[in-house]
Design an enzyme around this catalytic site. Structure first.
Site, PDB file in Angstrom:
ATOM      1  N   ALA A 120      -1.022   0.865   6.393  1.00  0.00           N
ATOM      2  CA  ALA A 120      -1.164  -0.250   7.593  1.00  0.00           C
ATOM      3  C   ALA A 120      -2.202  -1.413   6.931  1.00  0.00           C
ATOM      4  O   ALA A 120      -3.108  -1.108   6.150  1.00  0.00           O
ATOM      5  CB  ALA A 120      -1.625   0.350   8.797  1.00  0.00           C
ATOM      6  N   ASP A 121      -1.979  -2.637   7.374  1.00  0.00           N
ATOM      7  CA  ASP A 121      -2.844  -3.489   7.175  1.00  0.00           C
ATOM      8  C   ASP A 121      -3.062  -4.431   8.364  1.00  0.00           C
ATOM      9  O   ASP A 121      -2.102  -4.827   8.871  1.00  0.00           O
ATOM     10  CB  ASP A 121      -2.602  -4.313   5.859  1.00  0.00           C
ATOM     11  CG  ASP A 121      -3.582  -5.145   5.249  1.00  0.00           C
ATOM     12  OD1 ASP A 121      -3.994  -4.565   4.384  1.00  0.00           O
ATOM     13  OD2 ASP A 121      -3.879  -6.145   5.837  1.00  0.00           O
ATOM     14  N   THR A 122      -4.264  -4.865   8.493  1.00  0.00           N
ATOM     15  CA  THR A 122      -4.568  -5.586   9.469  1.00  0.00           C
ATOM     16  C   THR A 122      -5.449  -6.929   9.363  1.00  0.00           C
ATOM     17  O   THR A 122      -6.228  -7.047   8.336  1.00  0.00           O
ATOM     18  CB  THR A 122      -5.650  -4.824  10.603  1.00  0.00           C
ATOM     19  OG1 THR A 122      -5.034  -3.666  11.001  1.00  0.00           O
ATOM     20  CG2 THR A 122      -6.189  -5.431  11.871  1.00  0.00           C
ATOM     21  N   GLY A 166       0.117  -4.928  10.129  1.00  0.00           N
ATOM     22  CA  GLY A 166       1.415  -4.469   9.730  1.00  0.00           C
ATOM     23  C   GLY A 166       1.450  -2.813   9.495  1.00  0.00           C
ATOM     24  O   GLY A 166       0.562  -1.962   9.238  1.00  0.00           O
ATOM     25  N   LYS A 221       1.001  -1.417  -0.015  1.00  0.00           N
ATOM     26  CA  LYS A 221       0.070   0.001  -0.174  1.00  0.00           C
ATOM     27  C   LYS A 221       0.879   1.166   0.006  1.00  0.00           C
ATOM     28  O   LYS A 221       0.595   2.161  -0.785  1.00  0.00           O
ATOM     29  CB  LYS A 221      -0.811  -0.108   1.089  1.00  0.00           C
ATOM     30  CG  LYS A 221      -2.073  -1.012   1.108  1.00  0.00           C
ATOM     31  CD  LYS A 221      -2.762  -0.984   2.597  1.00  0.00           C
ATOM     32  CE  LYS A 221      -3.765  -1.798   2.640  1.00  0.00           C
ATOM     33  NZ  LYS A 221      -4.876  -1.988   3.755  1.00  0.00           N
TER      34      LYS A 221
END
Length: 202
Positions: free
Chosen positions: A68-70, A105, A52
């Protein structure tokens, strides 16, 4: 001040950055959130966050990109966003009465060929037992449909959480303490920024 760009369409991440008084501009990344389940969860979310950030950084000539990635992890199962109400019901049925982990992340980078820091946060969350009626009624609100693991800790889903071990904001989608530490590596101190520029949380 260094311009900050948030590579996310998430209203929750926008709200968290506003909460700590960081001025930013939203630039939505042009990527598909593909789950590579061959990777361990912490590497998966780091890879997705970096993808991203890189997508947005390629559109810029300066500044700093935050992405961010969850995901939610139960045992060896990685739970992203449910595709529909039926999948949301299935996810919540798995989580009910169990302890799961939330991984986010975090990628902060200067537009190429600048510096980058990629890291992650992990939080353990314990759900109380849920009835089938509670699950169906919650899914009917629509809240779970765009959330990893099919619940929102900052919303109505909070009534299912019996305990949290670790960073609460990580469960919402952006680990603020870790973000503040990473931003310092790029010369951004959130406390100093708020004091010097009068950019204070509401």
């Amino acid at each position: 001040m260094i311009p900050v760009y948030l590579a996310s369409s998430s209203p929750r991440r926008r709200a968290l950055l506003e909460q700590v008084g960081l001025p930013f501009t939203v630039v939505e990344p042009r990527v598909e959130e593909e789950m590579d389940e061959q990777l361990p969860p912490h590497r998966l979310v780091e890879k997705l966050a970096l993808r991203k950030a890189s997508s947005v950084a390629r559109q810029l000539t300066g500044g700093l990109v935050v992405a961010a990635d969850t995901v939610v992890v139960l045992g060896d199962r990685v739970l992203g966003k449910p595709a529909d109400a039926a999948e949301a019901i299935s996810m919540l049925s798995l989580l009910a009465g169990n302890v799961h982990e939330v991984y986010t992340g975090l990628a902060v980078m200067e537009p190429p060929p600048g510096r980058r820091v990629v890291t992650h946060e992990r939080t353990r969350v314990r759900f109380r037992p849920l009835t089938a009626e509670e699950i169906v009624n919650y899914v009917a609100t629509g809240e779970p449909l765009d959330k990893a693991g099919a619940y929102a800790a900052q919303g109505l889903g909070a009534i299912f959480i019996a305990g949290i071990e670790g960073c609460y904001f990580n469960v919402v989608g952006l680990p603020l303490a870790r973000l503040a530490t990473v931003l310092q590596e790029f010369g951004l101190n959130l406390l100093r920024l708020s004091r010097e520029n009068g950019v204070l949380p509401a």
